[in-house]
Every structure is written in C-alpha cells, then in structure tokens.
Design a protein around this motif. Structure first.
Motif, mmCIF file in Angstrom:
data_model
loop_
_atom_site.group_PDB
_atom_site.id
_atom_site.type_symbol
_atom_site.label_atom_id
_atom_site.label_comp_id
_atom_site.label_asym_id
_atom_site.label_seq_id
_atom_site.Cartn_x
_atom_site.Cartn_y
_atom_site.Cartn_z
ATOM 1 N N TYR A 34 0.835 -1.202 0.000
ATOM 2 C CA TYR A 34 0.000 0.000 0.000
ATOM 3 C C TYR A 34 0.871 1.254 0.000
ATOM 4 C CZ TYR A 34 -3.092 3.592 2.000
ATOM 5 O OH TYR A 34 -3.794 4.749 2.248
ATOM 6 N N ASP A 37 2.321 1.620 -3.465
ATOM 7 C CA ASP A 37 1.327 2.012 -4.469
ATOM 8 C C ASP A 37 0.898 3.464 -4.293
ATOM 9 O OD1 ASP A 37 1.437 -0.547 -5.444
ATOM 10 O OD2 ASP A 37 -0.404 -1.225 -4.459
ATOM 11 N N GLU A 38 0.794 3.911 -3.047
ATOM 12 C CA GLU A 38 0.328 5.274 -2.779
ATOM 13 C C GLU A 38 1.465 6.288 -2.702
ATOM 14 O OE1 GLU A 38 -2.773 6.307 -2.646
ATOM 15 O OE2 GLU A 38 -3.602 4.290 -2.962
ATOM 16 N N LYS A 40 3.883 6.479 -0.452
ATOM 17 C CA LYS A 40 4.038 6.921 0.934
ATOM 18 C C LYS A 40 5.241 6.299 1.634
ATOM 19 C CE LYS A 40 -0.908 7.747 1.766
ATOM 20 N NZ LYS A 40 -2.056 7.476 2.678
ATOM 21 N N ASN A 77 -7.917 2.581 -0.095
ATOM 22 C CA ASN A 77 -7.576 3.706 -0.971
ATOM 23 C C ASN A 77 -6.641 4.654 -0.221
ATOM 24 O OD1 ASN A 77 -9.233 5.299 0.738
ATOM 25 N ND2 ASN A 77 -11.032 4.907 -0.545
ATOM 26 N N LYS A 78 -6.459 5.845 -0.739
ATOM 27 C CA LYS A 78 -5.489 6.781 -0.167
ATOM 28 C C LYS A 78 -5.834 7.226 1.251
ATOM 29 C CE LYS A 78 -7.748 10.738 -2.397
ATOM 30 N NZ LYS A 78 -7.583 11.822 -3.406
ATOM 31 N N SER A 80 -6.811 5.180 3.711
ATOM 32 C CA SER A 80 -6.893 4.014 4.596
ATOM 33 C C SER A 80 -5.918 4.017 5.764
ATOM 34 C CB SER A 80 -6.693 2.726 3.779
ATOM 35 O OG SER A 80 -7.721 2.593 2.827
ATOM 36 N N SER A 302 -9.620 8.337 -8.898
ATOM 37 C CA SER A 302 -9.244 7.011 -8.400
ATOM 38 C C SER A 302 -10.092 6.591 -7.201
ATOM 39 C CB SER A 302 -7.761 6.988 -8.017
ATOM 40 O OG SER A 302 -7.500 7.901 -6.955
ATOM 41 N N TRP A 303 -10.842 7.520 -6.627
ATOM 42 C CA TRP A 303 -11.704 7.201 -5.493
ATOM 43 C C TRP A 303 -13.090 6.796 -5.987
ATOM 44 C CZ3 TRP A 303 -16.446 9.077 -4.074
ATOM 45 C CH2 TRP A 303 -16.926 8.689 -2.815
#
Length: 400
Positions: A34, A37-38, A40, A77-78, A80, A302-303
């Motif tokens: 995650y 992918d994000e 972060k 998603n972003k 989470s 994307s949401w």
C-alpha cells in the motif's frame, strides 16, 4: 537507490516488529505494498506504527462489511491509513458560515409537479470529469463549480471547466479557504464580479496562503455567453422528493456528512448507517434513478466509481436532503469564443450485490421506541423529518 532500499527494509522491520503472527504479517506485507502504491514510503518510522494501526482497523472494517450481504463495497484507498483529523482536511464545509447566509441574491426554487423516473446529467454532457481537492478543505469550491458548470451548460449549451482556485483566492479575503467555506458566497461572487476563469488558465494549487493574490486581471474570463444573475437556495427542503425535483432541473450543490465509511467507499449503492446528518462536506448531485442519487465528489477519479458515488434512495443519506443550491445563469448576447470542455464518462448502471434489505416496521427494536423518538426529536426539524431520520430495523434503531 541504497537509501530507498534501506528505508524500505526499515519500514518492513518496523511493521514486523509490531505484528509477528502469520496473519498480522500478511497485513504488514499488504501495508508495505500500500505504501509503495500510494507513494508513501517516505513516512517516518516514528509515525509508521500509528498509521499501520489505522490501516489494520480499516482492513478489519472493510473485510467485515464486504463479508455481509450489502448493496455496496468498501475498499483500500489513499484514506486508509489516515486519522479522523487528517480525513477532515478533505472536507471543508463550514456550517457556521451557512448561518450567516445573505439572501438578497437568492430565490426559492420553483419545483416541478412531476419529474422523469431517471435523470442523468453526466450522460447528457453537463458534468466535467472528477477533480481532486487534495489536502485542502475546499470542497465548498468544488461543489459550487459543478453547479456553475451545469447552470452554464443549461443556459448556453456549452460545458465549461471552471477554476476552483478562483473561488479559493477571491471569495474569502480575511480567512484561509483551505480551512473551510460555504457555497452560496461563490455564486454571489460570480454575480458581483461577472468573472470566472477556466481551470486551464487558472490551475488548482490546493493552497490559499496569501489572501492578497486575488487579481482577476491576470486570468481570462470564461463567463462569456452566460453570466450569473443570482442563485437558488433551499435551506431546508428536508425531503428526498424535493431534492429529486431539483435534480430534475440541473446539477445542484448538496451537503453531506462525510464518514469513514464514505471515505472507504469503493462501488455500489451506498447506505451509510454510521452518520448523524451533521454535514461537513459539499458535493454535487448530478442525477438520480429510482434506486439511488448520483453524486460527484472531489476526491479524485481514483476514489469510488471514477470519482462519483451512488446514494440509496429511501434513506436519510447523512443530511444530503437538508439543503441545495445552484446559480442562475442567463445569456449575455455575446458570442462564445471558447470550445466546450470534455464531459465526464461515468457508467453508473452497475449495481453491486442484491437489493438492500428494507426496514420491517414489525420487527423488534432493542433500543425501544422511546429512545428512537427522543433521539429523532433532538436532531430533526419537524415530524416529516423525524420519520425519515428514525428507521427501525431488526434489533436496531438507525439514527442518521
């Protein structure tokens, strides 16, 4: 490259130190993916354990919900691994400003007697693709722009992609628009200035640091063939029926309580049972069917479903029916000199899962009728609203 690799290994070590069981180890791997992918991975190890716990809590909530029969699904998603305080940065409706609303430019809506069963302003080319407000409480600007774009299209036949940043820079001169705002002042601004730039000429920056930056001479005006002459505001329409009647006329700005359930929404017809109608987020209604209201959000494509979501009809829907606004646009007589914007492409026809269960008025209510009646009286304006907000279901009393 070595620094990135070291940081990644450090993250893995911190996560596995927090959870050493096989099951939790799999969640740790999922969180590492995650983060990748994000984008972060730069998160400091000091904050990592806290964010990882938030991620685990959301995984638990998502899996628990998706394992049940439901009309909608949740997903990662972003949002989470964000705290409630951080999630609030993606809202921005300031209810206190609504109380000071100036009605000099406002008129009550004239509602049609009958409406079509289905209205889809997206399919008719009245709605631009989903946009992203980022970590700025500017939902009020985005919700307003959707209604303005719809009003302009209705009056002129041309869909414009208007600039949310102009509202951020110019509507509030003594406060930071990223800390929240209201929608009615946006339409009043357009009427008083006669100005609204396109997003191409006035790009969105998700900031409102310098309140002295409003210089409309720097940006080409895109209100050419149509101008804002006023606004329609309905502060307490209080019913789904009236909201649908407004939506039959054009896209409108609406308000909602954005919950963690909404943040984790992935697809389907949302029936949020976690809210109390304390609106904190501006969105836009862009159509309806007999089953649901079609809503455009401002959290990016994307949401959710390409940036949109569906709200089940027959339920309070977290305050969505309390208020609605849109600007009045009239022709100027000037010839349009700009090409129309690209409309959104959103196929909302897919429905996840079976039809949701409806409340059974004869089933048992573990909270008791007196509790439900007392709570609804405290949170509603009239008996009609109480009937909508207080719903019985087997062993539950849902108060929205």
């Amino acid at each position: 490259m070595k620094i990135i690799l070291f940081s990644t290994l450090l993250i893995v070590w911190v996560l596995y130190e927090a959870d050493c069981t096989e099951t939790q180890g799999n969640i740790a791997k999922a969180y590492l993916k995650y983060l990748q992918d994000e984008g972060k991975l730069g998160e400091s190890p000091q904050n990592l354990k806290t964010r990882y716990q938030l991620f685990k809590n959301n995984i638990r909530m998502i899996n628990e919900h998706n394992s049940k029969q439901s009309s909608f699904k949740l997903g990662i998603n972003k949002f989470s691994d964000l705290s409630d305080k951080e999630l609030s940065q993606f809202h921005g409706l300031n209810s206190s400003l609504l109380q000071d609303e100036e009605d000099l430019l406002s008129s009550s809506p004239s509602l049609p007697v009958s409406v079509p069963d289905t209205v889809d302003w997206v399919a008719q080319g009245y709605v631009t693709p989903a946009k992203d407000q980022g970590r700025c409480g500017s939902c009020w600007a985005f919700g307003s722009v959707v209604a303005l774009e719809g009003s302009h299209k209705k009056a002129t036949g041309v869909l414009k992609n208007f600039a949310e940043q102009e509202y951020l820079d110019c509507v509030f001169t003594t406060r930071d628009g990223c800390t929240g705002g209201a929608t009615h002042v946006c339409f009043d601004f357009n009427k008083n200035t006669g100005h609204m730039a396109s997003q191409t000429s006035y790009p969105y920056t998700a900031t409102d640091v310098d309140r002295s930056e409003c210089d409309l001479t720097k940006f080409k005006n895109s209100l050419i063939s149509g101008k804002v002459t006023g606004r329609v505001t309905s502060r307490h329409i209080e019913t789904e029926e009236n909201t649908v009647k407004l939506l039959s006329l054009q896209p409108v700005t609406l308000f909602i309580e954005a919950t963690r359930t909404l943040h984790q929404y992935k697809e389907g017809i949302l029936m949020d049972q976690t809210c109390w109608s304390q609106t904190n987020h501006a969105v836009a209604g862009v159509g309806y069917t007999p089953q649901y209201i079609i809503v455009k959000n401002s959290w990016g494509a994307s949401w959710g479903e390409s940036g949109f979501f569906k709200l089940m009809r027959g339920w309070s829907n977290c305050g969505l029916y309390i208020s609605a606004q849109y600007p009045v646009v009239e022709l100027t007589g000037e010839e349009e000199t700009e090409e129309g914007a690209q409309p959104a492409l959103y196929d909302h026809s897919a429905i996840v899962g079976p039809d949701p269960p409806k409340p059974d008025p004869d089933c048992s209510n573990q909270f008791g009728d007196s509790y439900c009646d007392r709570m609804s009286r405290a949170s509603c304006h009239n008996p009609q609203m109480r009937e909508v907000l207080c719903r019985k279901a087997c062993n539950n009393c849902w108060i929205f």
